[in-house]
Design an enzyme around this catalytic site. Structure first.
Site, PDB file in Angstrom:
ATOM      1  N   THR A  81     -13.027 -19.734 -18.717  1.00 37.39           N
ATOM      2  CA  THR A  81     -11.866 -18.896 -18.413  1.00 37.39           C
ATOM      3  C   THR A  81     -11.733 -17.734 -19.395  1.00 37.39           C
ATOM      4  OG1 THR A  81     -10.695 -20.782 -17.470  1.00 37.39           O
ATOM      5  CG2 THR A  81      -9.355 -18.908 -18.145  1.00 37.39           C
ATOM      6  N   GLU A  82     -11.325 -16.567 -18.858  1.00 35.70           N
ATOM      7  CA  GLU A  82     -11.122 -15.377 -19.678  1.00 35.70           C
ATOM      8  C   GLU A  82      -9.698 -14.846 -19.494  1.00 35.70           C
ATOM      9  OE1 GLU A  82     -14.102 -12.446 -18.969  1.00 35.70           O
ATOM     10  OE2 GLU A  82     -15.735 -13.750 -19.660  1.00 35.70           O
ATOM     11  N   GLY A 128      -9.618 -16.051 -14.324  1.00 35.91           N
ATOM     12  CA  GLY A 128      -9.387 -17.484 -14.260  1.00 35.91           C
ATOM     13  C   GLY A 128     -10.209 -18.069 -13.133  1.00 35.91           C
ATOM     14  N   ILE A 176      -9.214 -22.395 -23.736  1.00 38.84           N
ATOM     15  CA  ILE A 176     -10.395 -23.246 -23.887  1.00 38.84           C
ATOM     16  C   ILE A 176      -9.998 -24.552 -24.560  1.00 38.84           C
ATOM     17  CG2 ILE A 176     -12.719 -23.419 -24.827  1.00 38.84           C
ATOM     18  CD1 ILE A 176     -12.218 -21.265 -22.574  1.00 38.84           C
ATOM     19  N   ARG A 185      18.301 -51.689 -13.410  1.00 41.12           N
ATOM     20  CA  ARG A 185      19.409 -50.727 -13.454  1.00 41.12           C
ATOM     21  C   ARG A 185      20.499 -51.149 -12.474  1.00 41.12           C
ATOM     22  NH1 ARG A 185      23.211 -47.770 -14.423  1.00 41.12           N
ATOM     23  NH2 ARG A 185      23.085 -45.515 -14.813  1.00 41.12           N
ATOM     24  N   GLU A 209      -9.634 -26.451 -13.656  1.00 44.70           N
ATOM     25  CA  GLU A 209     -10.809 -26.844 -12.863  1.00 44.70           C
ATOM     26  C   GLU A 209     -10.599 -26.578 -11.375  1.00 44.70           C
ATOM     27  OE1 GLU A 209     -12.950 -30.422 -13.876  1.00 44.70           O
ATOM     28  OE2 GLU A 209     -11.988 -30.456 -15.849  1.00 44.70           O
ATOM     29  N   SER A 217      -4.755 -25.605  -7.182  1.00 46.73           N
ATOM     30  CA  SER A 217      -4.533 -26.182  -5.850  1.00 46.73           C
ATOM     31  C   SER A 217      -4.817 -25.174  -4.751  1.00 46.73           C
ATOM     32  CB  SER A 217      -3.091 -26.690  -5.734  1.00 46.73           C
ATOM     33  OG  SER A 217      -2.876 -27.799  -6.598  1.00 46.73           O
ATOM     34  N   GLU A 218      -4.435 -23.917  -4.980  1.00 47.22           N
ATOM     35  CA  GLU A 218      -4.669 -22.890  -3.973  1.00 47.22           C
ATOM     36  C   GLU A 218      -6.166 -22.664  -3.731  1.00 47.22           C
ATOM     37  OE1 GLU A 218      -0.699 -22.612  -5.652  1.00 47.22           O
ATOM     38  OE2 GLU A 218      -2.690 -22.673  -6.583  1.00 47.22           O
TER      39      GLU A 218
END
Length: 388
Positions: free
Chosen positions: A132-133, A137, A163, A272, A368, A371-372
């Protein structure tokens, strides 16, 4: 204790069943919910402990100190799921040893493999993956870090950011543009030792679930010819091949977080008080628990199917890995949110397990392959298959 019935599914074999039970016992004896003040030191200690216990041997092939002849996705997923149930930081430490050495396992020369992989498996070297930069991305084709060819090797200039293990890694698998072709086709992979002149850690980045994270800069950094990893100009393919293996395990980590949230929520609603009964007697609570159970089991089926398809059937699992990561990470966010709601004010109190899970899970929908991006991968695979 978390549901372990999935270990009997046909996607797994006896070695996985033994691994799951043995690692669960080790985690119970060695990991805790404590939040360390010195994250760097904690990660170094976790890598050493995971190496000493033999769990990092699953990150490399057998010829270099590993367990399996080739990387076994189901084992990696099972380990990440189990570690994540106990400690997000332990899962992170394990995951980065795998991701940061995976490209070497797949494409390294014999000398490169022998120089790095045994130390990764033993926990003696901390690995990192630098892709990644600041302006690149998910769009790897926009990469700006360059590797200029010289008479003796390469000169690297540029920057990487977000990183993982940045600042504590012993080496980085670095991706840079060598220019054989435009876009993603002109990228190459390199192995860079952390003490290489011209490499600097220029920023440490703090995120909601603390772990070592940094921006790296490269200024006239000289690398020998032997630092090239795989073929020149094939770095993008190398990165994608590595991510194809480890993307499934990101879903597995999310599944581990979701299982822990379900366990915590179940224990909570049973005690509870609510009126004359408990929160567990409430129909709305039962509906939410049913949704959580459904999401957990669906994620597990997708994850271990994706691993089985690659490990046993020998097929590329790009579509199945994308499905597993997308569903597991998105649904884990929902499972954990429901758990927080069931805890009420305690659920957002710092130090509560579900509060930590709420912070831990969010990044998994981004790294990694966001989602898109997974949706694009799935749709393209589907359209390609429907055309046949």
């Amino acid at each position: 204790m978390a549901d372990r019935s999935f270990l009997d599914w046909p996607f797994l074999d006896d070695s996985h069943r033994s691994l799951g039970m043995e690692l669960d016992a080790w985690c119970a004896a060695n990991l805790s919910d404590d939040h360390p003040h010195d994250i760097d030191a904690a990660c170094r200690d976790l890598v050493a402990a995971l190496g000493a216990a033999g769990w990092l041997r699953y990150c490399v092939p057998a010829a270099y100190g590993g367990v399996h002849e080739q990387l076994d996705i189901r084992s990696l997923a099972l380990i990440r799921e189990t570690l994540a149930r106990y400690s997000g930081l332990a899962d992170f430490a394990f995951a980065m040893q795998g991701l940061g050495s995976g490209t070497i396992s797949l494409l390294g020369t014999e000398d490169q493999k022998r120089r790095y992989l045994p130390d990764v498996a033993a926990g003696r070297k901390i690995a990192a993956f630098a892709l990644t930069e600041p302006e690149s991305g998910s769009d790897v084709a926009s990469m700006q870090t360059t590797a200029r060819r010289t008479a003796s090797g390469y000169v690297i200039d540029g920057a990487k950011t977000y990183i993982s293990n940045g600042g504590i890694a012993d080496y980085y698998v670095l991706f840079a543009r060598t220019g054989e072709a435009p876009g993603a086709k002109g990228v190459s992979a390199f192995i860079v030792d952390a003490d290489t002149a011209g490499l600097a850690v220029t920023e440490r980045i703090e995120v909601i679930a603390p772990h070592p994270l940094a921006t790296l800069t490269f200024t006239d950094m000289e690398l020998p010819e032997t630092a090239l990893l795989g073929e020149s100009g094939r770095g993008f393919a190398a990165a994608m091949a590595t991510l194809d293996i480890f993307r499934t395990t990101v879903g597995a980590a999310a599944l581990g977080f979701a299982r822990r949230a379900l366990d915590e929520a179940t224990a909570r609603v049973k005690v509870r008080k609510l009126g004359a009964g408990t929160l567990a007697d409430n129909a709305i609570t039962q509906s939410k628990l049913a949704e959580m159970v459904l999401d957990v089991d669906t994620s597990a089926l997708l994850i271990y199917r994706a691993g089985w398809l690659r490990d046993v059937m020998g097929q590329r699992n790009t579509r199945e890995a994308a499905l597993a990561k997308l569903h597991a990470t998105d649904s884990a966010q929902q499972v954990i949110d429901k758990a927080v709601q069931m805890f009420g004010g305690m659920g957002v109190t710092v130090g509560a397990p579900v509060e930590a899970l709420y912070r831990e899970v969010r990044a998994l929908r981004i790294y990694e392959g966001a989602s898109e991006v997974q949706k694009v991968v799935i749709a393209r695979q589907h359209l390609a298959q429907s055309a046949n």
